[in-house]
Scaffold this motif. Structure first.
Motif, mmCIF file in Angstrom:
data_model
loop_
_atom_site.group_PDB
_atom_site.id
_atom_site.type_symbol
_atom_site.label_atom_id
_atom_site.label_comp_id
_atom_site.label_asym_id
_atom_site.label_seq_id
_atom_site.Cartn_x
_atom_site.Cartn_y
_atom_site.Cartn_z
ATOM 1 N N THR A 166 0.884 -1.169 0.000
ATOM 2 C CA THR A 166 0.000 0.000 0.000
ATOM 3 C C THR A 166 0.917 1.214 0.000
ATOM 4 O O THR A 166 2.136 1.095 0.203
ATOM 5 C CB THR A 166 -0.932 0.055 1.222
ATOM 6 O OG1 THR A 166 -0.190 0.485 2.377
ATOM 7 C CG2 THR A 166 -1.568 -1.303 1.505
ATOM 8 N N SER A 167 0.346 2.378 -0.181
ATOM 9 C CA SER A 167 1.167 3.593 -0.266
ATOM 10 C C SER A 167 1.766 3.989 1.076
ATOM 11 O O SER A 167 2.653 4.836 1.135
ATOM 12 C CB SER A 167 0.332 4.752 -0.816
ATOM 13 O OG SER A 167 -0.771 5.029 0.053
ATOM 14 N N THR A 168 1.311 3.356 2.165
ATOM 15 C CA THR A 168 1.780 3.743 3.498
ATOM 16 C C THR A 168 2.366 2.576 4.285
ATOM 17 O O THR A 168 2.520 2.670 5.504
ATOM 18 C CB THR A 168 0.627 4.361 4.310
ATOM 19 O OG1 THR A 168 -0.453 3.415 4.395
ATOM 20 C CG2 THR A 168 0.121 5.645 3.657
ATOM 21 N N THR A 169 2.694 1.466 3.626
ATOM 22 C CA THR A 169 3.253 0.320 4.349
ATOM 23 C C THR A 169 4.600 -0.085 3.765
ATOM 24 O O THR A 169 4.816 -0.045 2.555
ATOM 25 C CB THR A 169 2.320 -0.906 4.286
ATOM 26 O OG1 THR A 169 2.055 -1.231 2.920
ATOM 27 C CG2 THR A 169 1.010 -0.631 4.991
ATOM 28 N N TYR A 170 5.514 -0.487 4.657
ATOM 29 C CA TYR A 170 6.788 -1.039 4.229
ATOM 30 C C TYR A 170 6.555 -2.424 3.631
ATOM 31 O O TYR A 170 5.770 -3.218 4.153
ATOM 32 C CB TYR A 170 7.758 -1.136 5.402
ATOM 33 C CG TYR A 170 8.129 0.198 5.996
ATOM 34 C CD1 TYR A 170 8.536 1.257 5.183
ATOM 35 C CD2 TYR A 170 8.083 0.408 7.371
ATOM 36 C CE1 TYR A 170 8.876 2.484 5.725
ATOM 37 C CE2 TYR A 170 8.436 1.638 7.922
ATOM 38 C CZ TYR A 170 8.820 2.669 7.089
ATOM 39 O OH TYR A 170 9.156 3.879 7.619
ATOM 40 N N THR A 171 7.248 -2.718 2.553
ATOM 41 C CA THR A 171 7.058 -3.945 1.786
ATOM 42 C C THR A 171 8.402 -4.637 1.591
ATOM 43 O O THR A 171 9.392 -3.992 1.237
ATOM 44 C CB THR A 171 6.444 -3.605 0.407
ATOM 45 O OG1 THR A 171 5.190 -2.940 0.611
ATOM 46 C CG2 THR A 171 6.237 -4.846 -0.440
ATOM 47 N N LEU A 172 8.459 -5.957 1.811
ATOM 48 C CA LEU A 172 9.695 -6.707 1.614
ATOM 49 C C LEU A 172 10.015 -6.828 0.134
ATOM 50 O O LEU A 172 9.119 -6.932 -0.702
ATOM 51 C CB LEU A 172 9.570 -8.118 2.193
ATOM 52 C CG LEU A 172 9.287 -8.273 3.684
ATOM 53 C CD1 LEU A 172 9.159 -9.754 4.027
ATOM 54 C CD2 LEU A 172 10.361 -7.618 4.520
#
Length: 217
Positions: free
Chosen positions: A49-55
Protein backbone atom coordinates in the motif's frame (compact mmCIF):
# COMPACT_ATOMS: atom_id res chain seq x y z
CA UNK A 1 32.99 -6.42 -17.19
CA UNK A 2 30.56 -6.45 -14.30
CA UNK A 3 27.06 -5.07 -14.73
CA UNK A 4 25.46 -2.43 -12.54
CA UNK A 5 21.86 -2.64 -11.35
CA UNK A 6 20.31 0.75 -10.67
CA UNK A 7 17.92 0.82 -7.71
CA UNK A 8 16.19 4.02 -6.66
CA UNK A 9 12.99 5.45 -5.19
CA UNK A 10 11.22 8.77 -5.49
CA UNK A 11 11.97 11.77 -3.27
CA UNK A 12 9.06 11.00 -0.92
CA UNK A 13 9.55 7.21 -0.85
CA UNK A 14 11.63 4.99 1.45
CA UNK A 15 14.17 2.26 0.68
CA UNK A 16 16.49 0.17 2.86
CA UNK A 17 18.64 -2.87 2.03
CA UNK A 18 19.35 -4.62 5.32
CA UNK A 19 20.88 -7.97 4.34
CA UNK A 20 22.94 -9.68 1.68
CA UNK A 21 24.64 -13.03 1.13
CA UNK A 22 26.22 -15.32 -1.45
CA UNK A 23 24.53 -18.70 -1.84
CA UNK A 24 26.05 -22.13 -2.42
CA UNK A 25 25.87 -21.63 -6.20
CA UNK A 26 27.68 -18.29 -6.18
CA UNK A 27 24.63 -16.05 -6.60
CA UNK A 28 24.50 -12.72 -4.77
CA UNK A 29 21.29 -11.86 -2.89
CA UNK A 30 19.98 -8.63 -1.35
CA UNK A 31 17.07 -8.31 1.09
CA UNK A 32 15.30 -5.08 2.00
CA UNK A 33 12.12 -3.10 2.34
CA UNK A 34 10.57 -0.15 0.53
CA UNK A 35 7.53 2.08 0.64
CA UNK A 36 6.17 3.89 -2.40
CA UNK A 37 7.63 3.20 -5.82
CA UNK A 38 10.82 1.17 -6.29
CA UNK A 39 12.61 1.45 -9.64
CA UNK A 40 15.01 -1.32 -10.71
CA UNK A 41 16.76 -0.75 -14.04
CA UNK A 42 13.86 1.46 -15.08
CA UNK A 43 11.08 -0.98 -14.11
CA UNK A 44 8.77 0.35 -11.41
CA UNK A 45 7.29 -1.67 -8.54
CA UNK A 46 4.83 -0.34 -5.97
CA UNK A 47 4.65 -1.20 -2.28
CA UNK A 48 1.78 -3.25 -0.87
CA UNK A 49 0.00 0.00 0.00
CA UNK A 50 1.17 3.59 -0.27
CA UNK A 51 1.78 3.74 3.50
CA UNK A 52 3.25 0.32 4.35
CA UNK A 53 6.79 -1.04 4.23
CA UNK A 54 7.06 -3.94 1.79
CA UNK A 55 9.70 -6.71 1.61
CA UNK A 56 11.73 -7.20 -1.54
CA UNK A 57 14.43 -9.62 -2.66
CA UNK A 58 17.02 -9.41 -5.45
CA UNK A 59 19.18 -12.23 -6.81
CA UNK A 60 22.14 -11.72 -9.18
CA UNK A 61 24.58 -13.98 -10.97
CA UNK A 62 28.34 -13.61 -10.52
CA UNK A 63 28.50 -11.05 -13.35
CA UNK A 64 25.93 -8.82 -11.67
CA UNK A 65 22.98 -9.65 -13.90
CA UNK A 66 19.64 -9.49 -12.10
CA UNK A 67 18.04 -12.96 -12.12
CA UNK A 68 15.14 -12.66 -9.70
CA UNK A 69 13.00 -10.00 -8.04
CA UNK A 70 10.41 -10.72 -5.34
CA UNK A 71 8.19 -8.42 -3.31
CA UNK A 72 5.66 -9.10 -0.56
CA UNK A 73 1.97 -8.52 -0.19
CA UNK A 74 1.10 -7.38 3.31
CA UNK A 75 -1.66 -5.53 5.19
CA UNK A 76 0.53 -3.52 7.55
CA UNK A 77 4.31 -3.12 7.71
CA UNK A 78 6.73 -5.89 6.70
CA UNK A 79 10.35 -5.04 7.50
CA UNK A 80 13.44 -6.98 6.48
CA UNK A 81 16.23 -7.76 8.95
CA UNK A 82 19.13 -10.00 7.84
CA UNK A 83 19.82 -12.95 5.57
CA UNK A 84 22.54 -15.58 5.29
CA UNK A 85 23.46 -18.61 3.23
CA UNK A 86 21.84 -21.71 4.65
CA UNK A 87 22.07 -25.41 3.78
CA UNK A 88 23.21 -26.13 0.24
CA UNK A 89 20.55 -24.85 -2.12
CA UNK A 90 18.89 -22.43 0.33
CA UNK A 91 19.15 -18.98 1.88
CA UNK A 92 17.77 -17.94 5.28
CA UNK A 93 15.96 -14.70 6.06
CA UNK A 94 14.75 -12.95 9.21
CA UNK A 95 12.06 -10.27 9.06
CA UNK A 96 9.11 -8.74 10.88
CA UNK A 97 5.50 -8.49 9.76
CA UNK A 98 2.26 -7.25 11.21
CA UNK A 99 -1.11 -8.96 10.64
CA UNK A 100 -0.56 -10.59 7.22
CA UNK A 101 2.22 -11.46 4.79
CA UNK A 102 2.56 -13.27 1.47
CA UNK A 103 6.11 -13.69 0.18
CA UNK A 104 8.05 -16.24 -1.84
CA UNK A 105 4.90 -18.18 -2.68
CA UNK A 106 4.00 -18.59 1.01
CA UNK A 107 1.00 -17.19 2.87
CA UNK A 108 1.99 -16.65 6.50
CA UNK A 109 -0.42 -16.90 9.45
CA UNK A 110 -2.17 -13.82 10.82
CA UNK A 111 -0.49 -12.15 13.79
CA UNK A 112 -3.68 -10.35 14.92
CA UNK A 113 -2.28 -6.84 14.59
CA UNK A 114 1.04 -7.62 16.32
CA UNK A 115 4.61 -7.38 15.10
CA UNK A 116 6.17 -10.86 14.97
CA UNK A 117 9.54 -12.20 13.85
CA UNK A 118 9.47 -14.62 10.93
CA UNK A 119 12.40 -16.80 9.83
CA UNK A 120 12.26 -18.18 6.29
CA UNK A 121 14.13 -20.93 4.46
CA UNK A 122 14.06 -20.08 0.76
CA UNK A 123 15.11 -22.14 -2.24
CA UNK A 124 17.43 -20.62 -4.83
CA UNK A 125 14.41 -20.17 -7.10
CA UNK A 126 12.83 -17.83 -4.53
CA UNK A 127 10.28 -20.19 -2.96
CA UNK A 128 9.81 -20.29 0.82
CA UNK A 129 9.91 -23.99 1.74
CA UNK A 130 9.83 -23.68 5.56
CA UNK A 131 9.13 -20.87 7.99
CA UNK A 132 8.97 -20.13 11.71
CA UNK A 133 6.95 -17.35 13.36
CA UNK A 134 7.93 -16.39 16.91
CA UNK A 135 4.98 -16.78 19.28
CA UNK A 136 5.41 -13.47 21.14
CA UNK A 137 5.49 -9.82 20.16
CA UNK A 138 8.88 -8.87 18.73
CA UNK A 139 10.99 -7.66 15.83
CA UNK A 140 13.26 -9.98 13.84
CA UNK A 141 16.90 -8.87 14.02
CA UNK A 142 19.29 -11.52 12.71
CA UNK A 143 19.65 -15.12 11.56
CA UNK A 144 22.73 -17.37 11.52
CA UNK A 145 23.46 -20.86 10.21
CA UNK A 146 25.84 -23.29 11.93
CA UNK A 147 28.00 -26.06 10.48
CA UNK A 148 25.90 -28.56 12.47
CA UNK A 149 22.77 -27.56 10.55
CA UNK A 150 21.20 -25.56 13.36
CA UNK A 151 19.72 -22.12 12.77
CA UNK A 152 19.72 -19.27 15.31
CA UNK A 153 17.51 -16.17 15.20
CA UNK A 154 17.29 -13.05 17.36
CA UNK A 155 14.20 -11.02 18.21
CA UNK A 156 13.42 -8.24 20.64
CA UNK A 157 10.74 -5.87 21.89
CA UNK A 158 11.25 -2.71 23.90
CA UNK A 159 12.90 -4.29 26.95
CA UNK A 160 12.91 -8.03 26.21
CA UNK A 161 14.94 -10.19 23.85
CA UNK A 162 15.04 -13.81 22.73
CA UNK A 163 17.55 -16.10 21.03
CA UNK A 164 15.80 -18.94 19.21
CA UNK A 165 17.43 -22.20 18.11
CA UNK A 166 15.80 -24.03 15.18
CA UNK A 167 16.64 -27.22 13.35
CA UNK A 168 17.22 -27.31 9.58
CA UNK A 169 13.46 -27.53 8.97
CA UNK A 170 12.87 -24.47 11.18
CA UNK A 171 11.33 -26.41 14.04
CA UNK A 172 12.00 -24.72 17.39
CA UNK A 173 14.55 -26.47 19.64
CA UNK A 174 14.77 -23.95 22.46
CA UNK A 175 14.31 -20.26 23.28
CA UNK A 176 16.62 -18.25 25.53
CA UNK A 177 14.90 -15.09 26.79
CA UNK A 178 16.08 -12.12 28.81
CA UNK A 179 15.08 -8.62 29.80
CA UNK A 180 16.49 -5.36 31.02
CA UNK A 181 14.73 -4.15 34.17
CA UNK A 182 12.81 -1.00 34.77
CA UNK A 183 9.85 0.61 33.11
CA UNK A 184 9.43 -0.41 29.48
CA UNK A 185 8.95 3.26 28.59
CA UNK A 186 12.39 4.12 29.96
CA UNK A 187 14.59 1.24 28.84
CA UNK A 188 15.45 -0.40 25.55
CA UNK A 189 17.38 -3.61 24.95
CA UNK A 190 18.32 -5.09 21.60
CA UNK A 191 19.92 -8.37 20.54
CA UNK A 192 21.06 -7.30 17.10
CA UNK A 193 23.65 -9.70 15.65
CA UNK A 194 24.51 -13.43 15.87
CA UNK A 195 27.60 -15.36 14.79
CA UNK A 196 28.35 -19.07 15.10
CA UNK A 197 31.96 -20.29 15.15
CA UNK A 198 33.44 -23.01 12.94
CA UNK A 199 32.63 -25.78 15.41
CA UNK A 200 28.94 -24.94 15.17
CA UNK A 201 28.58 -25.19 18.93
CA UNK A 202 29.51 -21.70 20.13
CA UNK A 203 27.08 -18.85 19.46
CA UNK A 204 28.04 -15.21 19.94
CA UNK A 205 25.55 -12.36 20.21
CA UNK A 206 25.94 -8.60 20.07
CA UNK A 207 23.43 -6.04 21.26
CA UNK A 208 22.90 -2.86 23.20
CA UNK A 209 20.81 -1.39 25.96
CA UNK A 210 19.70 2.17 26.59
CA UNK A 211 18.57 3.70 29.87
CA UNK A 212 16.50 6.82 29.44
CA UNK A 213 16.24 7.85 33.09
CA UNK A 214 18.95 8.61 35.71
CA UNK A 215 16.92 6.46 38.10
CA UNK A 216 18.22 3.36 36.31
CA UNK A 217 21.87 4.34 35.94
Amino acid sequence: PLNAVKINVGPTDDLMITGSTVDSSGHFWQFGWFMGTLSINGTNYTSATSTTYTLFMLKYNAAGNLLLFLKSTNTLNAISAKMTAGPTGYVLLAATYNTSLTFGGQVFPSTSNQNRMVVMKMSLSGVVVNYYVYTSLGFGKDVAYSSTGDIYAATNTLNNYALVKLNSNLVQQFVLTGSFGGSSSLTYVELSAIEVDGSGSNVYCTGRFIVRSPAYM
